[in-house]
Design a protein around this motif. Structure first.
Motif, mmCIF file in Angstrom:
data_model
loop_
_atom_site.group_PDB
_atom_site.id
_atom_site.type_symbol
_atom_site.label_atom_id
_atom_site.label_comp_id
_atom_site.label_asym_id
_atom_site.label_seq_id
_atom_site.Cartn_x
_atom_site.Cartn_y
_atom_site.Cartn_z
ATOM 1 N N GLY A 1 1.558 15.371 7.620
ATOM 2 C CA GLY A 1 2.426 14.931 6.528
ATOM 3 C C GLY A 1 2.603 13.424 6.537
ATOM 4 N N ASP A 2 2.789 12.852 7.737
ATOM 5 C CA ASP A 2 2.894 11.392 7.833
ATOM 6 C C ASP A 2 1.619 10.726 7.353
ATOM 7 O OD1 ASP A 2 5.434 11.661 8.862
ATOM 8 O OD2 ASP A 2 4.793 11.523 10.966
ATOM 9 N N LEU A 3 0.484 11.309 7.687
ATOM 10 C CA LEU A 3 -0.797 10.741 7.270
ATOM 11 C C LEU A 3 -0.913 10.761 5.741
ATOM 12 C CD1 LEU A 3 -3.628 9.638 7.846
ATOM 13 C CD2 LEU A 3 -4.419 12.009 8.087
ATOM 14 N N ALA A 4 -0.510 11.834 5.109
ATOM 15 C CA ALA A 4 -0.591 11.920 3.645
ATOM 16 C C ALA A 4 0.304 10.866 2.996
ATOM 17 C CB ALA A 4 -0.190 13.324 3.182
ATOM 18 N N ARG A 5 1.500 10.675 3.541
ATOM 19 C CA ARG A 5 2.398 9.652 2.997
ATOM 20 C C ARG A 5 1.801 8.263 3.136
ATOM 21 N NH1 ARG A 5 5.725 6.653 5.703
ATOM 22 N NH2 ARG A 5 5.609 8.020 7.551
ATOM 23 N N VAL A 6 1.244 7.965 4.286
ATOM 24 C CA VAL A 6 0.664 6.631 4.505
ATOM 25 C C VAL A 6 -0.581 6.449 3.642
ATOM 26 C CG1 VAL A 6 -0.362 5.107 6.225
ATOM 27 C CG2 VAL A 6 1.636 6.484 6.815
ATOM 28 N N GLN A 7 -1.349 7.494 3.449
ATOM 29 C CA GLN A 7 -2.518 7.385 2.579
ATOM 30 C C GLN A 7 -2.124 7.029 1.152
ATOM 31 O OE1 GLN A 7 -4.293 11.244 3.233
ATOM 32 N NE2 GLN A 7 -5.885 10.391 4.612
ATOM 33 N N ALA A 8 -1.027 7.621 0.644
ATOM 34 C CA ALA A 8 -0.534 7.272 -0.701
ATOM 35 C C ALA A 8 -0.094 5.823 -0.751
ATOM 36 C CB ALA A 8 0.614 8.206 -1.084
ATOM 37 N N GLN A 9 0.589 5.360 0.294
ATOM 38 C CA GLN A 9 1.018 3.959 0.344
ATOM 39 C C GLN A 9 -0.203 3.030 0.384
ATOM 40 O OE1 GLN A 9 3.519 3.797 3.809
ATOM 41 N NE2 GLN A 9 5.288 4.720 2.766
ATOM 42 N N PHE A 10 -1.227 3.450 1.093
ATOM 43 C CA PHE A 10 -2.426 2.619 1.190
ATOM 44 C C PHE A 10 -3.116 2.504 -0.161
ATOM 45 C CE2 PHE A 10 -7.035 2.224 2.058
ATOM 46 C CZ PHE A 10 -7.023 0.990 2.689
ATOM 47 N N ILE A 11 -3.144 3.623 -0.914
ATOM 48 C CA ILE A 11 -3.760 3.575 -2.253
ATOM 49 C C ILE A 11 -2.991 2.607 -3.160
ATOM 50 C CG2 ILE A 11 -4.226 4.935 -4.331
ATOM 51 C CD1 ILE A 11 -4.768 7.324 -2.496
ATOM 52 N N ASN A 12 -1.654 2.650 -3.101
ATOM 53 C CA ASN A 12 -0.835 1.719 -3.902
ATOM 54 C C ASN A 12 -1.062 0.277 -3.474
ATOM 55 O OD1 ASN A 12 0.274 3.766 -5.433
ATOM 56 N ND2 ASN A 12 2.041 4.037 -4.058
ATOM 57 N N ALA A 13 -1.158 0.068 -2.140
ATOM 58 C CA ALA A 13 -1.360 -1.300 -1.648
ATOM 59 C C ALA A 13 -2.711 -1.825 -2.091
ATOM 60 C CB ALA A 13 -1.233 -1.321 -0.123
ATOM 61 N N GLN A 14 -3.732 -0.970 -2.096
ATOM 62 C CA GLN A 14 -5.054 -1.388 -2.569
ATOM 63 C C GLN A 14 -4.998 -1.773 -4.041
ATOM 64 O OE1 GLN A 14 -7.519 2.030 -1.477
ATOM 65 N NE2 GLN A 14 -8.733 0.682 -0.141
ATOM 66 N N ALA A 15 -4.332 -0.951 -4.851
ATOM 67 C CA ALA A 15 -4.245 -1.245 -6.302
ATOM 68 C C ALA A 15 -3.478 -2.535 -6.546
ATOM 69 C CB ALA A 15 -3.576 -0.072 -7.014
ATOM 70 N N SER A 16 -2.399 -2.725 -5.794
ATOM 71 C CA SER A 16 -1.608 -3.950 -5.956
ATOM 72 C C SER A 16 -2.412 -5.174 -5.571
ATOM 73 C CB SER A 16 -0.326 -3.864 -5.125
ATOM 74 O OG SER A 16 0.415 -5.060 -5.226
ATOM 75 N N ALA A 17 -3.161 -5.071 -4.482
ATOM 76 C CA ALA A 17 -3.967 -6.207 -4.044
ATOM 77 C C ALA A 17 -5.051 -6.521 -5.069
ATOM 78 C CB ALA A 17 -4.583 -5.908 -2.666
ATOM 79 N N ARG A 18 -5.659 -5.507 -5.674
ATOM 80 C CA ARG A 18 -6.692 -5.756 -6.678
ATOM 81 C C ARG A 18 -6.092 -6.420 -7.920
ATOM 82 N NH1 ARG A 18 -8.778 -0.616 -4.985
ATOM 83 N NH2 ARG A 18 -7.586 0.406 -6.665
ATOM 84 N N ARG A 19 -4.899 -5.965 -8.328
ATOM 85 C CA ARG A 19 -4.261 -6.567 -9.512
ATOM 86 C C ARG A 19 -3.942 -8.041 -9.263
ATOM 87 N NH1 ARG A 19 -1.397 -1.677 -9.574
ATOM 88 N NH2 ARG A 19 0.434 -2.709 -8.668
#
Length: 356
Positions: free
Chosen positions: A100-118
């Protein structure tokens, strides 16, 4: 008439002479043996067992309650076989939590990637600030580290779950169980003993005094107790440096010259220790006769079946036998039972049970 009188007188004369002749010596039954020179001294005979040289004491790498055992003592297992299983409930719950912790961090990582690209795209068009881009990239790196940590936690939890199954790292034979189903064990606690049957050795307990004075040329003859014809020789591999306080013995492990098929693990054996000595003659104590302070034996002439005495010198003696320093040669036959009733030159009858 005169002739009859003469015959009667002659008969009476012969009868009188026969009464004066001594009766012949009786033929006495005896036991005999052939004299042999011994060049080996027996140091003792000890009971032991055949054991594996290499044994592994296995235990679980995680604590828990043993759910069940899959094999019994004596079972032969291959590499990777499962020996016992713990109740995996705790490890399964831990795995679900970290997943469960891994799934939460994976979602945060996807958001961080999108934010960095923007932020990178805005900065490339000249409408984004450098500070915002730096903050987005830093957040991405932090989230990446959290993702790696979460993934490691999941891997560790999977390992912990896998450790609830006790597996062998080599083939062998189960020789002992130290825990039962339902018992709670700690991590590393000895649960089962696994022996490798490819290399076997003899194990005996020697008196501490004998272990300290073993001659360098000592020979160990290892034989099966049930079938002594199955035997081999052995050499000392190691002797425990300290004697056991209760028995005052030291355990010796012997390397077998060869391993007969009948020498299975746990086979009861008898180990005889012997050492080379100068040739000597050992006789039963019953072969000696004491006459006027002198010690003698009786030699048997196998052709005439008669006996003659001969003086000997005793080097040492114990309760059952004597060692002679001279007076008899190997190959000669001597009387070993019935010596006290013999006379020089007397004819004897060799008992059928007497060794030839």
């Amino acid at each position: 008439m005169m002739r009859l009188t003469g015959l009667l007188a002659a008969s009476l004369l012969l009868l009188a002479c026969s009464k004066n002749d001594p009766p012949p010596d009786p033929v006495r039954p005896v036991l005999s043996m052939e004299v042999k020179a011994e060049d080996q001294e027996t140091l003792g005979r000890f009971a032991g067992t055949i054991q594996a040289r290499y044994e592994s004491n296995l235990g679980f790498r995680v604590p828990g309650r043993i759910a069940h055992r899959t094999v019994d003592v004596g079972a032969e297992v291959e590499k990777g076989a499962v020996l016992a299983v713990l109740d995996p409930t705790d490890q399964q719950n831990q795995l679900r939590a970290v997943q469960g912790d891994l799934a939460r961090v994976q979602a945060q990582f996807i958001n961080a990637q999108a934010s960095a690209r923007r932020q990178q795209a805005l900065f490339n068009r000249g409408v984004g600030a450098q500070a915002q881009l730096d903050a987005a990239q830093t957040d991405l790196k932090t989230t990446q580290a959290s993702l790696d940590q979460a993934q490691a936690s999941v891997n560790q939890a999977k390992d912990q779950l896998n450790y609830t199954r006790l597996r062998t790292d080599h083939g062998g034979i189960v020789t002992a169980w130290n825990a039962e189903a339902g018992q709670v064990v700690s991590a590393g606690q000895q649960v089962v003993t696994l022996a490798r049957p490819d290399i076997k050795e003899a194990v005996i307990d020697l008196p501490a005094g004998l272990a300290e004075r073993l001659p360098p040329d000592v020979v160990f003859l290892v034989a099966g107790q049930l079938d002594p014809s199955v035997n081999t020789t052995a050499t000392v591999r190691e002797i425990e440096p300290q004697a056991q306080s209760a028995t005052r013995t030291r355990r010796a492990r012997l390397t077998l010259a060869d391993t007969p098929a009948a020498f299975l693990l746990g086979t009861a054996i008898s180990v005889t220790l012997s050492s080379a000595i100068p040739p000597r003659i050992e006789l039963p104590l019953s072969a000696l006769q004491q006459i006027d302070g002198k010690t003698r034996i009786w030699l048997l002439d196998t052709q005439s079946r008669t006996v003659q005495p001969r003086e000997v010198t005793v080097l040492s003696r114990d309760a059952d036998s004597v060692v002679l320093s001279g007076g008899v040669k190997p190959g000669e036959r001597i009387i070993v039972a019935g010596v006290n009733s013999l006379q020089p030159g007397q004819t004897v009858k060799i008992d059928e049970d007497s060794p030839r």
